[in-house]
Design a protein around this motif. Structure first.
Motif, PDB file in Angstrom:
ATOM      1  N   THR A  62      12.902   4.580   3.944  1.00 14.44           N
ATOM      2  CA  THR A  62      11.928   3.523   3.677  1.00 14.44           C
ATOM      3  C   THR A  62      12.530   2.431   2.797  1.00 14.44           C
ATOM      4  OG1 THR A  62      11.052   4.889   1.868  1.00 14.44           O
ATOM      5  CG2 THR A  62       9.874   4.957   3.959  1.00 14.44           C
ATOM      6  N   THR A  97       6.519  11.509   4.638  1.00 11.40           N
ATOM      7  CA  THR A  97       6.322  10.981   5.988  1.00 11.40           C
ATOM      8  C   THR A  97       5.020  10.205   6.072  1.00 11.40           C
ATOM      9  OG1 THR A  97       6.301  11.538   8.345  1.00 11.40           O
ATOM     10  CG2 THR A  97       5.064  12.994   6.877  1.00 11.40           C
ATOM     11  N   SER A  98       4.915   9.362   7.109  1.00  8.23           N
ATOM     12  CA  SER A  98       3.668   8.654   7.388  1.00  8.23           C
ATOM     13  C   SER A  98       3.077   9.056   8.731  1.00  8.23           C
ATOM     14  CB  SER A  98       3.911   7.132   7.388  1.00  8.23           C
ATOM     15  OG  SER A  98       4.330   6.682   6.117  1.00  8.23           O
ATOM     16  N   LYS A  99       3.754   9.928   9.457  1.00  4.76           N
ATOM     17  CA  LYS A  99       3.338  10.299  10.807  1.00  4.76           C
ATOM     18  C   LYS A  99       2.456  11.551  10.782  1.00  4.76           C
ATOM     19  CE  LYS A  99       7.439   8.474  13.208  1.00  4.76           C
ATOM     20  NZ  LYS A  99       8.309   8.087  12.078  1.00  4.76           N
ATOM     21  N   ASP A 116       3.071  10.168   1.235  1.00  2.08           N
ATOM     22  CA  ASP A 116       3.014   9.112   2.248  1.00  2.08           C
ATOM     23  C   ASP A 116       3.077   7.729   1.623  1.00  2.08           C
ATOM     24  OD1 ASP A 116       2.663   7.523   4.449  1.00  2.08           O
ATOM     25  OD2 ASP A 116       0.626   8.171   4.885  1.00  2.08           O
ATOM     26  N   ARG A 118       2.689   5.034   3.038  1.00  7.33           N
ATOM     27  CA  ARG A 118       1.684   4.158   3.663  1.00  7.33           C
ATOM     28  C   ARG A 118       0.258   4.600   3.354  1.00  7.33           C
ATOM     29  NH1 ARG A 118       6.091   4.451   7.064  1.00  7.33           N
ATOM     30  NH2 ARG A 118       6.925   2.475   7.843  1.00  7.33           N
ATOM     31  N   ARG A 121      -2.363   5.391   6.259  1.00  7.02           N
ATOM     32  CA  ARG A 121      -2.899   4.295   7.080  1.00  7.02           C
ATOM     33  C   ARG A 121      -2.431   4.332   8.526  1.00  7.02           C
ATOM     34  NH1 ARG A 121      -1.502  -0.987   3.797  1.00  7.02           N
ATOM     35  NH2 ARG A 121       0.221   0.315   3.044  1.00  7.02           N
ATOM     36  N   GLU A 122      -1.458   5.167   8.854  1.00  3.32           N
ATOM     37  CA  GLU A 122      -1.002   5.259  10.233  1.00  3.32           C
ATOM     38  C   GLU A 122      -2.001   6.056  11.075  1.00  3.32           C
ATOM     39  OE1 GLU A 122       2.284   3.804  11.481  1.00  3.32           O
ATOM     40  OE2 GLU A 122       1.396   2.718   9.787  1.00  3.32           O
ATOM     41  N   ALA A 125      -3.207   9.855  10.544  1.00  2.00           N
ATOM     42  CA  ALA A 125      -2.648  10.445   9.324  1.00  2.00           C
ATOM     43  C   ALA A 125      -3.728  10.952   8.374  1.00  2.00           C
ATOM     44  CB  ALA A 125      -1.758   9.425   8.609  1.00  2.00           C
ATOM     45  N   GLN A 144       5.503  -3.719   5.215  1.00  2.00           N
ATOM     46  CA  GLN A 144       6.184  -2.580   5.814  1.00  2.00           C
ATOM     47  C   GLN A 144       7.635  -2.570   5.336  1.00  2.00           C
ATOM     48  OE1 GLN A 144       4.955  -0.121   7.684  1.00  2.00           O
ATOM     49  NE2 GLN A 144       2.870  -0.958   7.783  1.00  2.00           N
TER      50      GLN A 144
END
Length: 276
Positions: A62, A97-99, A116, A118, A121-122, A125, A144
């Motif tokens: 990231t 991870t964000s997945k 995460d 993010r 927000r994915e 998730a 991002q």
């Protein structure tokens, strides 16, 4: 304050160290060093021996400008390492991870915490994290990774970051997440200019006062490179100073590359605090 995952308890009355283990070829500090699962286990074992309570495993860089990683590639990087560490070491395992699917499979493989950048927000998730029923760290990031450092702007960085994190935490609670499972990360270096990072660091206490554990990740960050004119390999002093400043304000988890040195800082701080 404490965290609970499966049958594990993490006591946060004393700050805990989260050791960084990137199983990626392109992370900004240790990319490529621990891609092999046996090398990763050896590094994790060394960090645990040095005092890390949590090992944070990441399969997608990231750093600013980083490329996206395909789902299967990320799974292939992190799952064997999680399984190996879970089998051989007594520590908490965090999946960075964000997945959604990586979260699910990582927890199934033995991960105790979801980290995460993010803030869930994915796609999928949030529901994946709620279903996993493990602690989750929500981080603030403007933009991002590929573009976040192009020209980040804030009217009031402390209040805007605080508002974002509170909204994400509330959404998690509304969707069924236990409030005690939520950790906040101010997101140093993620869509912030130099002055934003140091203003946030100085305001750590106001985030601690929100009632959630606060994770601080400033290890080897460019904020110290810019301020001190230091390359990535000579930022230890700055990183330790940042960790101390955060802990003095109540940050309970410190995410670092340099575990032994950070553990020493915690011991010094605890020695002083024992007389208060």
């Amino acid at each position: 304050m404490q965290l609970q995952s499966r049958n594990k308890i993490l006591d946060l009355s004393v700050p805990k160290v989260m050791g960084i283990l990137n199983v990626t070829p392109d992370s900004f500090s240790d990319g490529g060093r621990f891609a092999d699962k046996n090398d990763a286990l050896k590094q994790a074992a060394e960090m645990v021996e040095q005092g890390a309570a949590i090992i944070d495993i990441g399969g997608e860089s990231t750093r600013p400008g980083a490329s996206d990683v395909a789902l299967q590639q990320e799974l292939d990087r992190v799952i064997p390492v999680i399984e190996k560490i879970n089998k051989n070491l007594d520590c908490w395992i965090s999946i960075d991870t964000s997945k959604a699917q990586v979260m699910q499979e990582a927890v199934n493989a033995g991960a105790d915490l979801i980290n995460d950048v993010r803030a869930l927000r994915e796609d999928g998730a949030l529901l994946a994290a709620v279903k996993a029923d493990v602690p989750v760290c929500l981080m603030h990031m403007q933009g991002q990774p590929r573009s976040m450092q192009s020209a980040p702007q804030y009217d009031n960085v402390v209040e805007q970051v605080k508002s974002f994190l509170l909204k994400r935490a509330q959404l998690c609670i509304e969707n069924g997440m236990n409030k005690d499972n939520i950790i906040l990360d101010l997101g140093f270096g993620f869509g912030k200019q130099l002055e934003h990072n140091f203003e946030l660091l100085g305001a750590t206490r106001s985030f601690v006062e929100l009632g959630f554990p606060v994770l601080t990740g400033v290890s080897r960050k460019s904020m110290f490179g810019q301020l001190l004119n230091r390359d990535i390999n000579t930022r230890l002093a700055g990183s330790l100073a940042g960790a101390m400043i955060a802990m003095q304000q109540g940050s309970q988890i410190i995410r670092v590359h340099d575990v032994a040195e950070t553990v020493d800082v915690i011991k010094v701080l605890q020695a002083v605090n024992s007389f208060k």
